[in-house]
Design a protein around this motif. Structure first.
Motif, PDB file in Angstrom:
ATOM      1  N   SER A  79       0.850  -1.194   0.000  1.00 32.17           N
ATOM      2  CA  SER A  79       0.000   0.000   0.000  1.00 32.17           C
ATOM      3  C   SER A  79       0.886   1.245   0.000  1.00 32.17           C
ATOM      4  CB  SER A  79      -0.904  -0.007   1.231  1.00 32.17           C
ATOM      5  OG  SER A  79      -0.124   0.159   2.415  1.00 32.17           O
ATOM      6  N   GLN A  80       0.269   2.378  -0.226  1.00 35.36           N
ATOM      7  CA  GLN A  80       1.013   3.637  -0.195  1.00 35.36           C
ATOM      8  C   GLN A  80       1.679   3.834   1.176  1.00 35.36           C
ATOM      9  OE1 GLN A  80       1.065   6.435  -2.690  1.00 35.36           O
ATOM     10  NE2 GLN A  80       0.686   4.651  -3.979  1.00 35.36           N
ATOM     11  N   SER A  81       0.953   3.538   2.224  1.00 32.88           N
ATOM     12  CA  SER A  81       1.477   3.698   3.578  1.00 32.88           C
ATOM     13  C   SER A  81       2.640   2.744   3.832  1.00 32.88           C
ATOM     14  CB  SER A  81       0.360   3.448   4.592  1.00 32.88           C
ATOM     15  OG  SER A  81       0.857   3.499   5.915  1.00 32.88           O
ATOM     16  N   GLU A  82       2.473   1.485   3.423  1.00 32.83           N
ATOM     17  CA  GLU A  82       3.519   0.486   3.638  1.00 32.83           C
ATOM     18  C   GLU A  82       4.791   0.851   2.890  1.00 32.83           C
ATOM     19  OE1 GLU A  82       0.793  -3.545   4.282  1.00 32.83           O
ATOM     20  OE2 GLU A  82       1.393  -2.917   2.250  1.00 32.83           O
ATOM     21  N   PHE A  83       4.628   1.271   1.638  1.00 33.47           N
ATOM     22  CA  PHE A  83       5.815   1.619   0.857  1.00 33.47           C
ATOM     23  C   PHE A  83       6.501   2.861   1.422  1.00 33.47           C
ATOM     24  CE2 PHE A  83       8.245   3.628  -2.519  1.00 33.47           C
ATOM     25  CZ  PHE A  83       8.962   2.543  -3.022  1.00 33.47           C
ATOM     26  N   GLY A  84       5.706   3.841   1.854  1.00 35.55           N
ATOM     27  CA  GLY A  84       6.281   5.060   2.410  1.00 35.55           C
ATOM     28  C   GLY A  84       7.137   4.781   3.624  1.00 35.55           C
ATOM     29  N   ILE A  85       6.623   3.950   4.542  1.00 40.24           N
ATOM     30  CA  ILE A  85       7.382   3.615   5.746  1.00 40.24           C
ATOM     31  C   ILE A  85       8.612   2.784   5.394  1.00 40.24           C
ATOM     32  CG2 ILE A  85       7.316   2.331   7.930  1.00 40.24           C
ATOM     33  CD1 ILE A  85       4.332   3.068   8.112  1.00 40.24           C
ATOM     34  N   SER A 142       8.075   9.300  -4.513  1.00 40.60           N
ATOM     35  CA  SER A 142       7.313  10.152  -5.433  1.00 40.60           C
ATOM     36  C   SER A 142       6.867   9.385  -6.670  1.00 40.60           C
ATOM     37  CB  SER A 142       8.147  11.374  -5.840  1.00 40.60           C
ATOM     38  OG  SER A 142       9.287  10.984  -6.592  1.00 40.60           O
ATOM     39  N   SER A 143       7.651   8.374  -7.062  1.00 43.14           N
ATOM     40  CA  SER A 143       7.266   7.565  -8.212  1.00 43.14           C
ATOM     41  C   SER A 143       6.210   6.529  -7.843  1.00 43.14           C
ATOM     42  CB  SER A 143       8.493   6.853  -8.804  1.00 43.14           C
ATOM     43  OG  SER A 143       8.986   5.867  -7.914  1.00 43.14           O
ATOM     44  N   TYR A 144       6.026   6.313  -6.531  1.00 48.03           N
ATOM     45  CA  TYR A 144       5.050   5.314  -6.078  1.00 48.03           C
ATOM     46  C   TYR A 144       3.671   5.920  -5.842  1.00 48.03           C
ATOM     47  CZ  TYR A 144       3.951   0.720  -4.125  1.00 48.03           C
ATOM     48  OH  TYR A 144       3.431  -0.550  -3.927  1.00 48.03           O
ATOM     49  N   GLY A 145       3.650   7.179  -5.416  1.00 45.78           N
ATOM     50  CA  GLY A 145       2.356   7.828  -5.195  1.00 45.78           C
ATOM     51  C   GLY A 145       2.451   8.987  -4.220  1.00 45.78           C
ATOM     52  N   ALA A 146       1.451   9.874  -4.271  1.00 49.51           N
ATOM     53  CA  ALA A 146       1.452  11.089  -3.445  1.00 49.51           C
ATOM     54  C   ALA A 146       1.411  10.759  -1.959  1.00 49.51           C
ATOM     55  CB  ALA A 146       0.267  11.975  -3.821  1.00 49.51           C
ATOM     56  N   GLU A 147       0.590   9.773  -1.568  1.00 46.16           N
ATOM     57  CA  GLU A 147       0.500   9.419  -0.150  1.00 46.16           C
ATOM     58  C   GLU A 147       1.809   8.803   0.338  1.00 46.16           C
ATOM     59  OE1 GLU A 147      -2.050   6.547   2.894  1.00 46.16           O
ATOM     60  OE2 GLU A 147      -2.699   6.755   0.807  1.00 46.16           O
ATOM     61  N   LEU A 174      10.934  -4.632   5.691  1.00 43.72           N
ATOM     62  CA  LEU A 174       9.858  -5.029   4.772  1.00 43.72           C
ATOM     63  C   LEU A 174       8.923  -6.029   5.451  1.00 43.72           C
ATOM     64  CD1 LEU A 174       8.521  -5.061   2.001  1.00 43.72           C
ATOM     65  CD2 LEU A 174      10.172  -6.793   1.288  1.00 43.72           C
ATOM     66  N   LEU A 175       9.491  -7.013   6.114  1.00 43.62           N
ATOM     67  CA  LEU A 175       8.663  -8.003   6.817  1.00 43.62           C
ATOM     68  C   LEU A 175       7.850  -7.326   7.931  1.00 43.62           C
ATOM     69  CD1 LEU A 175      11.210 -10.972   7.114  1.00 43.62           C
ATOM     70  CD2 LEU A 175       9.172 -10.859   5.652  1.00 43.62           C
ATOM     71  N   ALA A 176       8.478  -6.409   8.649  1.00 45.01           N
ATOM     72  CA  ALA A 176       7.784  -5.696   9.723  1.00 45.01           C
ATOM     73  C   ALA A 176       6.624  -4.877   9.174  1.00 45.01           C
ATOM     74  CB  ALA A 176       8.770  -4.794  10.473  1.00 45.01           C
ATOM     75  N   VAL A 177       6.862  -4.187   8.065  1.00 45.00           N
ATOM     76  CA  VAL A 177       5.824  -3.353   7.455  1.00 45.00           C
ATOM     77  C   VAL A 177       4.674  -4.199   6.937  1.00 45.00           C
ATOM     78  CG1 VAL A 177       5.331  -1.912   5.446  1.00 45.00           C
ATOM     79  CG2 VAL A 177       7.278  -1.378   6.893  1.00 45.00           C
ATOM     80  N   MET A 178       4.985  -5.335   6.312  1.00 45.03           N
ATOM     81  CA  MET A 178       3.961  -6.179   5.700  1.00 45.03           C
ATOM     82  C   MET A 178       3.094  -6.881   6.751  1.00 45.03           C
ATOM     83  SD  MET A 178       6.043  -7.927   2.530  1.00 45.03           S
ATOM     84  CE  MET A 178       4.636  -8.908   2.001  1.00 45.03           C
ATOM     85  N   TYR A 179       3.682  -7.226   7.900  1.00 48.99           N
ATOM     86  CA  TYR A 179       2.948  -8.040   8.878  1.00 48.99           C
ATOM     87  C   TYR A 179       2.502  -7.300  10.142  1.00 48.99           C
ATOM     88  CZ  TYR A 179       4.296 -12.010   6.017  1.00 48.99           C
ATOM     89  OH  TYR A 179       4.451 -12.896   4.955  1.00 48.99           O
ATOM     90  N   PHE A 180       3.017  -6.101  10.358  1.00 52.23           N
ATOM     91  CA  PHE A 180       2.662  -5.390  11.575  1.00 52.23           C
ATOM     92  C   PHE A 180       2.013  -4.028  11.337  1.00 52.23           C
ATOM     93  CE2 PHE A 180       6.150  -8.240  12.804  1.00 52.23           C
ATOM     94  CZ  PHE A 180       5.523  -8.959  13.810  1.00 52.23           C
ATOM     95  N   PHE A 181       1.902  -3.619  10.056  1.00 54.50           N
ATOM     96  CA  PHE A 181       1.270  -2.349   9.748  1.00 54.50           C
ATOM     97  C   PHE A 181       0.068  -2.597   8.849  1.00 54.50           C
ATOM     98  CE2 PHE A 181       5.511  -1.172  10.913  1.00 54.50           C
ATOM     99  CZ  PHE A 181       5.373   0.037  11.582  1.00 54.50           C
ATOM    100  N   ASP A 182      -0.951  -1.766   9.047  1.00 54.29           N
ATOM    101  CA  ASP A 182      -2.134  -1.876   8.187  1.00 54.29           C
ATOM    102  C   ASP A 182      -1.872  -1.223   6.854  1.00 54.29           C
ATOM    103  OD1 ASP A 182      -4.203  -1.286  11.083  1.00 54.29           O
ATOM    104  OD2 ASP A 182      -3.560  -3.171  10.195  1.00 54.29           O
TER     105      ASP A 182
END
Length: 313
Positions: free
Chosen positions: A167-173, A190-195, A305-313
């Motif tokens: 998601s935008q949030s996951e990629f940003g973090i 910036s290439s992934y999205g505004a959020e 990456l694992l932390a973001v994928m499994y512990f963040f919405d």
């Protein structure tokens, strides 16, 4: 006479491509690639001025991005990522130290690579270097490693993000934690999205403030004076702009214009960073420091990456 003509042609080509980057028609990643290609084929006629231009242009561009953000979003992003930031910085510094001993890398070079990977790339190295009184060669080696990996990350991260459907949030973090320099973080996001851009910028700059305590700890461990620590004051200007924009917003058309100019400034910055990746830098890095930096980067990138994928919405 012929040499003079060649130098003139090289300068013309360099500035033409620089102007193309200033149009906003190409992505930051392509600008970085163009910088690398141009400096290898024609050279960089402003190489002596590039580091200062990069420093100031990046700071101005990041501050300008604040006009497109709201304080509540920045606070949310910072608080959400605080735990993973602390864990990732501490573990990266520890693993970096162990890898340095394993590869028998020069101690100061190893510490600079670890700090650059853990916090914010070249800015962290520039802040820590005077604290540990590293030589020009030691600092240059660490910067070389970070710049090479930054260039790879700028292209690689958006591809991985799309493949894994982050998601935008996951990629940003993730990008803010795992990509070294602020310039490459903002470029990839910036290439992934505004959020993703808003979240990545907020998290990365909050992370960059860790330069201060890490520098103090390093100074104490090195028995050096803490007065040599460089504080990234522009981050406070960035936060000030966000606060003003939240409670006293500028007109929408002005905010959009400033945001657009900031992204163009970032694109130019990445072109200049690419033009600094000369053959000399690539060759002087050496296998051990590069391998240490690569393994450390793989650790923080995969772990976060694992932390973001499994512990963040």
């Amino acid at each position: 006479m012929e040499l003079l003509a060649q130098n003139k042609l090289a300068s013309i080509v360099f500035f033409i491509i620089l102007l193309v980057c200033a149009t906003g028609l190409i992505s930051p990643a392509i600008a970085l690639l163009l910088g690398i290609v141009v400096t290898h084929l024609f050279g960089n006629p402003i190489a002596i001025y590039s580091p200062k231009i990069i420093q100031w242009l990046l700071q101005i561009s990041v501050v300008g991005l604040g006009f497109g953000m709201q304080l509540k979003h920045v606070v949310t992003a910072g608080s959400t990522s605080f735990g993973i930031t602390v864990v990732s910085i501490a573990s990266t510094l520890l693993i970096g130290t162990l890898l340095g001993k394993w590869f028998k890398t020069d101690r100061k070079t190893s510490h600079l690579i670890a700090c650059g990977t853990a916090i914010c790339g070249g800015s962290a190295i520039a802040s820590i270097a005077p604290v540990i009184r590293s030589t020009e060669k030691q600092t240059g080696l660490a910067l070389g490693v970070i710049f090479i990996l930054n260039a790879i990350a700028l292209f690689l991260f958006p591809v991985v993000g799309h493949l894994l459907r982050l998601s935008q949030s996951e990629f940003g973090i993730w990008s803010a934690i795992a990509i070294h320099d602020t310039s490459s973080v903002v470029g990839a996001a910036s290439s992934y999205g505004a959020e993703a851009l808003q979240i990545a910028t907020s998290v990365k700059l909050a992370r960059a403030l860790w330069i201060i305590p890490i520098s103090f700890v390093t100074a104490l461990a090195s028995s050096n004076k803490a007065g040599s620590i460089k504080i990234p004051y522009f981050i406070f200007v960035f936060l000030g702009v966000i606060i003003v924009q939240t409670y006293f917003p500028v007109p929408d058309f002005a905010a959009v214009k400033i945001n657009t100019l900031s992204k163009i400034g970032l694109t130019i910055t990445l072109f200049l960073i690419g033009s600094g990746l000369t053959k000399e830098i690539l060759f002087k890095v050496g296998a051990k420091p590069l391998l240490q930096g690569l393994l450390l980067w793989v650790f923080i990138a995969s772990g976060s990456l694992l932390a973001v994928m499994y512990f963040f919405d």
